[in-house]
Design a protein around this motif. Structure first.
Motif, PDB file in Angstrom:
ATOM      1  N   VAL A  80      10.952   9.770   3.217  1.00 55.18           N
ATOM      2  CA  VAL A  80       9.521   9.508   3.075  1.00 55.18           C
ATOM      3  C   VAL A  80       9.122   8.534   4.175  1.00 55.18           C
ATOM      4  O   VAL A  80       9.857   7.588   4.477  1.00 55.18           O
ATOM      5  CB  VAL A  80       9.182   8.941   1.669  1.00 55.18           C
ATOM      6  CG1 VAL A  80       9.838   7.587   1.434  1.00 55.18           C
ATOM      7  CG2 VAL A  80       7.687   8.866   1.463  1.00 55.18           C
ATOM      8  N   ASP A  81       8.003   8.797   4.806  1.00 63.76           N
ATOM      9  CA  ASP A  81       7.507   7.916   5.868  1.00 63.76           C
ATOM     10  C   ASP A  81       6.615   6.848   5.254  1.00 63.76           C
ATOM     11  O   ASP A  81       5.697   7.157   4.493  1.00 63.76           O
ATOM     12  CB  ASP A  81       6.712   8.721   6.905  1.00 63.76           C
ATOM     13  CG  ASP A  81       7.577   9.715   7.657  1.00 63.76           C
ATOM     14  OD1 ASP A  81       8.749   9.390   7.921  1.00 63.76           O
ATOM     15  OD2 ASP A  81       7.086  10.821   7.961  1.00 63.76           O
ATOM     16  N   LEU A  82       6.900   5.588   5.586  1.00 65.91           N
ATOM     17  CA  LEU A  82       6.098   4.486   5.079  1.00 65.91           C
ATOM     18  C   LEU A  82       4.960   4.181   6.040  1.00 65.91           C
ATOM     19  O   LEU A  82       5.193   3.901   7.219  1.00 65.91           O
ATOM     20  CB  LEU A  82       6.966   3.234   4.891  1.00 65.91           C
ATOM     21  CG  LEU A  82       6.233   1.987   4.392  1.00 65.91           C
ATOM     22  CD1 LEU A  82       5.673   2.211   2.997  1.00 65.91           C
ATOM     23  CD2 LEU A  82       7.178   0.778   4.399  1.00 65.91           C
ATOM     24  N   GLU A  83       3.739   4.261   5.544  1.00 67.27           N
ATOM     25  CA  GLU A  83       2.557   3.907   6.330  1.00 67.27           C
ATOM     26  C   GLU A  83       2.015   2.589   5.779  1.00 67.27           C
ATOM     27  O   GLU A  83       1.558   2.530   4.635  1.00 67.27           O
ATOM     28  CB  GLU A  83       1.493   4.996   6.230  1.00 67.27           C
ATOM     29  CG  GLU A  83       0.221   4.686   7.019  1.00 67.27           C
ATOM     30  CD  GLU A  83      -0.807   5.796   6.919  1.00 67.27           C
ATOM     31  OE1 GLU A  83      -1.897   5.537   6.377  1.00 67.27           O
ATOM     32  OE2 GLU A  83      -0.496   6.927   7.365  1.00 67.27           O
ATOM     33  N   LEU A  84       2.076   1.538   6.589  1.00 68.34           N
ATOM     34  CA  LEU A  84       1.669   0.221   6.122  1.00 68.34           C
ATOM     35  C   LEU A  84       0.154   0.112   6.006  1.00 68.34           C
ATOM     36  O   LEU A  84      -0.580   0.598   6.870  1.00 68.34           O
ATOM     37  CB  LEU A  84       2.202  -0.867   7.059  1.00 68.34           C
ATOM     38  CG  LEU A  84       3.735  -0.986   7.128  1.00 68.34           C
ATOM     39  CD1 LEU A  84       4.128  -2.085   8.094  1.00 68.34           C
ATOM     40  CD2 LEU A  84       4.319  -1.243   5.742  1.00 68.34           C
ATOM     41  N   GLU A  85      -0.294  -0.510   4.948  1.00 65.86           N
ATOM     42  CA  GLU A  85      -1.720  -0.669   4.690  1.00 65.86           C
ATOM     43  C   GLU A  85      -1.944  -2.003   3.977  1.00 65.86           C
ATOM     44  O   GLU A  85      -1.248  -2.330   3.015  1.00 65.86           O
ATOM     45  CB  GLU A  85      -2.235   0.469   3.809  1.00 65.86           C
ATOM     46  CG  GLU A  85      -3.701   0.387   3.432  1.00 65.86           C
ATOM     47  CD  GLU A  85      -4.636   0.660   4.599  1.00 65.86           C
ATOM     48  OE1 GLU A  85      -5.670   0.010   4.687  1.00 65.86           O
ATOM     49  OE2 GLU A  85      -4.296   1.530   5.433  1.00 65.86           O
ATOM     50  N   ASN A  86      -2.896  -2.777   4.480  1.00 66.79           N
ATOM     51  CA  ASN A  86      -3.282  -4.026   3.834  1.00 66.79           C
ATOM     52  C   ASN A  86      -4.540  -3.767   3.022  1.00 66.79           C
ATOM     53  O   ASN A  86      -5.641  -3.662   3.575  1.00 66.79           O
ATOM     54  CB  ASN A  86      -3.524  -5.127   4.877  1.00 66.79           C
ATOM     55  CG  ASN A  86      -3.984  -6.425   4.239  1.00 66.79           C
ATOM     56  OD1 ASN A  86      -4.004  -6.570   3.021  1.00 66.79           O
ATOM     57  ND2 ASN A  86      -4.339  -7.390   5.067  1.00 66.79           N
ATOM     58  N   VAL A  87      -4.389  -3.660   1.710  1.00 66.85           N
ATOM     59  CA  VAL A  87      -5.535  -3.294   0.870  1.00 66.85           C
ATOM     60  C   VAL A  87      -6.571  -4.408   0.803  1.00 66.85           C
ATOM     61  O   VAL A  87      -7.708  -4.178   0.375  1.00 66.85           O
ATOM     62  CB  VAL A  87      -5.075  -2.934  -0.561  1.00 66.85           C
ATOM     63  CG1 VAL A  87      -4.115  -1.758  -0.536  1.00 66.85           C
ATOM     64  CG2 VAL A  87      -4.443  -4.133  -1.261  1.00 66.85           C
TER      65      VAL A  87
ATOM     66  N   LEU B 132       4.291   7.674   2.289  1.00 68.65           N
ATOM     67  CA  LEU B 132       4.041   6.655   1.282  1.00 68.65           C
ATOM     68  C   LEU B 132       3.190   5.555   1.902  1.00 68.65           C
ATOM     69  O   LEU B 132       3.600   4.919   2.870  1.00 68.65           O
ATOM     70  CB  LEU B 132       5.357   6.067   0.762  1.00 68.65           C
ATOM     71  CG  LEU B 132       5.231   5.005  -0.327  1.00 68.65           C
ATOM     72  CD1 LEU B 132       4.718   5.625  -1.620  1.00 68.65           C
ATOM     73  CD2 LEU B 132       6.564   4.304  -0.565  1.00 68.65           C
ATOM     74  N   ILE B 133       1.995   5.362   1.364  1.00 73.53           N
ATOM     75  CA  ILE B 133       1.118   4.298   1.834  1.00 73.53           C
ATOM     76  C   ILE B 133       1.417   3.050   1.020  1.00 73.53           C
ATOM     77  O   ILE B 133       1.402   3.087  -0.222  1.00 73.53           O
ATOM     78  CB  ILE B 133      -0.366   4.687   1.676  1.00 73.53           C
ATOM     79  CG1 ILE B 133      -0.652   6.015   2.389  1.00 73.53           C
ATOM     80  CG2 ILE B 133      -1.271   3.593   2.220  1.00 73.53           C
ATOM     81  CD1 ILE B 133      -2.044   6.564   2.116  1.00 73.53           C
ATOM     82  N   GLY B 134       1.722   1.955   1.720  1.00 71.38           N
ATOM     83  CA  GLY B 134       2.084   0.755   0.982  1.00 71.38           C
ATOM     84  C   GLY B 134       2.191  -0.461   1.877  1.00 71.38           C
ATOM     85  O   GLY B 134       1.788  -0.435   3.043  1.00 71.38           O
ATOM     86  N   SER B 135       2.743  -1.524   1.314  1.00 68.53           N
ATOM     87  CA  SER B 135       2.960  -2.759   2.053  1.00 68.53           C
ATOM     88  C   SER B 135       4.396  -3.218   1.841  1.00 68.53           C
ATOM     89  O   SER B 135       5.077  -2.755   0.920  1.00 68.53           O
ATOM     90  CB  SER B 135       1.992  -3.858   1.592  1.00 68.53           C
ATOM     91  OG  SER B 135       2.389  -4.368   0.341  1.00 68.53           O
TER      92      SER B 135
END
Length: 204
Positions: free
Chosen positions: A26-33, A3-6
């Protein structure tokens, strides 16, 4: 699954709560959009989070689509009813809660992204009006019931909890808890759940 998110997005929080309630890994992948070097467009051309990458590849985006997908992956803690009319009722609650988050984010962007001299007070007021109207509708619809729909927690409650939690996080000046004590009772009950505790946004 990934899961790509913040950690601060209320939409990401909603789907994270769904995965936790469903007991799905679910693996959380941090992303700053908002960062110049963001890579979110490689997965979601709209440049938004959350974005789910299932084990079979591809991408699933929009929090409502991801929440529905996750709910169907496991029979544990069914959050969306199977009956068509009840399903529509729960999804309408979700749409209302998402609308509160939409309006809040638009107002926040107006205040934080535009130079002061270019900011539109009328635009912010319009978004605040949407939030107030929606909170009133939520409170009226909830009434004295324990849950938003039916006799157990559904996606409606998850979405509402994320929406009012976002208001506390970004708009503490909106004193919705005093104005709508029934919404606050629901929120306080949700805050006892580990799914809400684990996804609490970091202090601003």
């Amino acid at each position: 699954m990934k899961l790509i998110g913040s950690l601060t997005s209320p939409y990401v929080r909603k789907v994270r709560i769904v995965f936790l309630e469903k007991k799905l890994d679910v693996d959380l992948e941090l992303e700053n959009v908002w960062a110049a070097d963001t890579k979110i467009a490689n997965s979601n051309p709209l440049g938004k989070v959350p974005c789910l990458i299932p084990d079979d590849g591809g991408a699933i985006y929009d929090s409502r689509v991801i929440a529905e997908y996750a709910d169907a992956l496991s029979p544990v803690s069914k959050l969306i009813p199977g009956d068509n009319r009840e399903r529509a009722a729960v999804k309408t609650w979700e749409a209302l809660a998402d609308g509160v988050m939409d309006a809040g984010i638009l107002a926040r962007l107006e205040r934080t992204w535009r130079p002061a001299e270019q900011q539109s007070t009328a635009w912010v007021d319009r978004q605040m009006g949407k939030i107030q109207n929606s909170l009133r509708q939520m409170s009226e619809n909830l009434g004295g019931n324990a849950w938003c729909h039916g006799n157990q927690m559904t996606l409606a409650d998850v979405a509402v909890g994320c929406a009012v939690g976002y208001l506390l996080f970004r708009f503490p000046e909106i004193k919705w808890q005093a104005q709508y004590p029934n919404l606050d009772r629901l929120y306080q009950k949700l805050l006892q759940r580990s799914s809400f505790i684990e996804t609490e946004p970091p202090a601003a």
